[in-house]
Write an enzyme that holds these catalytic residues in place. Sequence first.
Site, PDB file in Angstrom:
ATOM      1  N   GLU A  93       0.841  -1.207   0.000  1.00 34.02           N
ATOM      2  CA  GLU A  93       0.000   0.000   0.000  1.00 34.02           C
ATOM      3  C   GLU A  93       0.876   1.257   0.000  1.00 34.02           C
ATOM      4  OE1 GLU A  93      -2.440   1.586  -0.570  1.00 34.02           O
ATOM      5  OE2 GLU A  93      -4.262   1.046   0.468  1.00 34.02           O
ATOM      6  N   ASP A  94       0.306   2.345  -0.490  1.00 31.68           N
ATOM      7  CA  ASP A  94       1.024   3.608  -0.448  1.00 31.68           C
ATOM      8  C   ASP A  94       0.853   4.281   0.908  1.00 31.68           C
ATOM      9  OD1 ASP A  94      -1.694   4.062  -0.828  1.00 31.68           O
ATOM     10  OD2 ASP A  94      -1.455   5.400  -2.539  1.00 31.68           O
ATOM     11  N   ASP A  97      -4.905   5.894   5.712  1.00 28.20           N
ATOM     12  CA  ASP A  97      -5.515   7.062   6.349  1.00 28.20           C
ATOM     13  C   ASP A  97      -6.559   6.560   7.338  1.00 28.20           C
ATOM     14  OD1 ASP A  97      -6.666   9.453   7.019  1.00 28.20           O
ATOM     15  OD2 ASP A  97      -7.164  10.074   4.991  1.00 28.20           O
ATOM     16  N   PHE A 146      -2.491  16.096   3.881  1.00 28.95           N
ATOM     17  CA  PHE A 146      -2.649  15.482   2.568  1.00 28.95           C
ATOM     18  C   PHE A 146      -1.305  15.535   1.862  1.00 28.95           C
ATOM     19  CE2 PHE A 146      -3.867  14.779  -1.775  1.00 28.95           C
ATOM     20  CZ  PHE A 146      -4.783  13.750  -1.627  1.00 28.95           C
ATOM     21  N   ARG A 159       1.871  12.655  -9.048  1.00 24.82           N
ATOM     22  CA  ARG A 159       2.418  11.314  -8.778  1.00 24.82           C
ATOM     23  C   ARG A 159       3.906  11.236  -9.088  1.00 24.82           C
ATOM     24  NH1 ARG A 159      -1.837   7.740  -7.852  1.00 24.82           N
ATOM     25  NH2 ARG A 159      -3.705   8.064  -9.113  1.00 24.82           N
TER      26      ARG A 159
HETATM   27  P1  IMP Z   1      -8.116   5.021   3.702  1.00 23.42           P
HETATM   28  O1  IMP Z   1      -9.082   4.014   3.136  1.00 23.42           O
HETATM   29  O2  IMP Z   1      -8.816   6.188   4.346  1.00 23.42           O
HETATM   30  O3  IMP Z   1      -7.082   4.385   4.629  1.00 23.42           O
HETATM   31  O4  IMP Z   1      -7.369   5.682   2.491  1.00 23.42           O
HETATM   32  C1  IMP Z   1      -6.388   5.022   1.830  1.00 23.42           C
HETATM   33  C2  IMP Z   1      -6.235   5.466   0.383  1.00 23.42           C
HETATM   34  O5  IMP Z   1      -6.612   6.813   0.149  1.00 23.42           O
HETATM   35  C3  IMP Z   1      -4.777   5.376   0.061  1.00 23.42           C
HETATM   36  O6  IMP Z   1      -4.454   4.122  -0.459  1.00 23.42           O
HETATM   37  C4  IMP Z   1      -4.589   6.494  -0.934  1.00 23.42           C
HETATM   38  O7  IMP Z   1      -4.853   6.012  -2.237  1.00 23.42           O
HETATM   39  C5  IMP Z   1      -5.618   7.516  -0.550  1.00 23.42           C
HETATM   40  N1  IMP Z   1      -5.021   8.547   0.335  1.00 23.42           N
HETATM   41  C6  IMP Z   1      -5.160   8.667   1.672  1.00 23.42           C
HETATM   42  N2  IMP Z   1      -4.483   9.717   2.153  1.00 23.42           N
HETATM   43  C7  IMP Z   1      -3.877  10.283   1.086  1.00 23.42           C
HETATM   44  C8  IMP Z   1      -3.001  11.436   0.943  1.00 23.42           C
HETATM   45  O8  IMP Z   1      -2.628  12.137   1.896  1.00 23.42           O
HETATM   46  N3  IMP Z   1      -2.593  11.700  -0.326  1.00 23.42           N
HETATM   47  C9  IMP Z   1      -2.956  10.962  -1.403  1.00 23.42           C
HETATM   48  N4  IMP Z   1      -3.764   9.886  -1.309  1.00 23.42           N
HETATM   49  C10 IMP Z   1      -4.217   9.553  -0.069  1.00 23.42           C
HETATM   50 MG    MG Z   2      -4.450   3.664  -2.488  1.00 26.36          MG
END
Ligand code: IMP
Ligand code: MG
Length: 185
Positions: A93-94, A97, A146, A159
């Site tokens: 995963e990147d 959040d 962010f 990106r």
């Molecule tokens: P989550 O489901 O809220 O944990 O969000 C995860 C996904 O949202 C990540 O895999 C990212 O693709 C995107 N994401 C969450 N935070 C960021 C950020 O700060 N910048 C860019 N993409 C984000």
């Molecule tokens: Mg993602």
Amino acid sequence: MRVLLTEEQIHQRVRGLAREIGRDFLGKTPVLIGILKGSIYFLADLMRELDVDHEVDFISISSYASGISSSGTVRMLKDLDHDITGRDVLVVEDIIDSGLSLSYLRKNLLSRNPRSLAVVTLLAKEVPRERQIYVDYCGFEIDDHFVIGYGLDYAEHFRELPYVAVMEEEDRRRVDDRRLALGRP
Ligand code: IMP
Ligand code: MG
């Protein structure tokens, strides 16, 4: 924008993660599952540092429509090409959040009966979360900003930056204006 993690910091940490993962998967052939599209830089660098035989597959899910806050639902946009039954799986995963994407993925992938399932994320935001998240390897814990770059986007922009940066108001405005000019609200 404000640089949060330099290229060098990222690469050093990725090397460290690869060493740890390499030790844990010694003698196995894990399937690395890259979560499109944000993880592509991380995955590509991790693969090159990883000293164990492995395969790669991709899955694409969406929890963010195009903006900066989670939509609260997760959709599968592209499934894996291969069967992972009985395989050792490492999800790449990147960023984590809210943890919503990961908990959806974990449930979805576990239903296919892999032999094992582990998760590596480059970044995890330090935020209060409703759900417990399970991460085996984490590159960096960051504050709740962010961030963009090294694969991470805002509305598909930024990106390509080689570093991770905190997005600022003027970066957002620039992208929003360009999208508006192109007729893509
Ligand atoms: P989550 O489901 O809220 O944990 O969000 C995860 C996904 O949202 C990540 O895999 C990212 O693709 C995107 N994401 C969450 N935070 C960021 C950020 O700060 N910048 C860019 N993409 C984000
Ligand atoms: Mg993602």
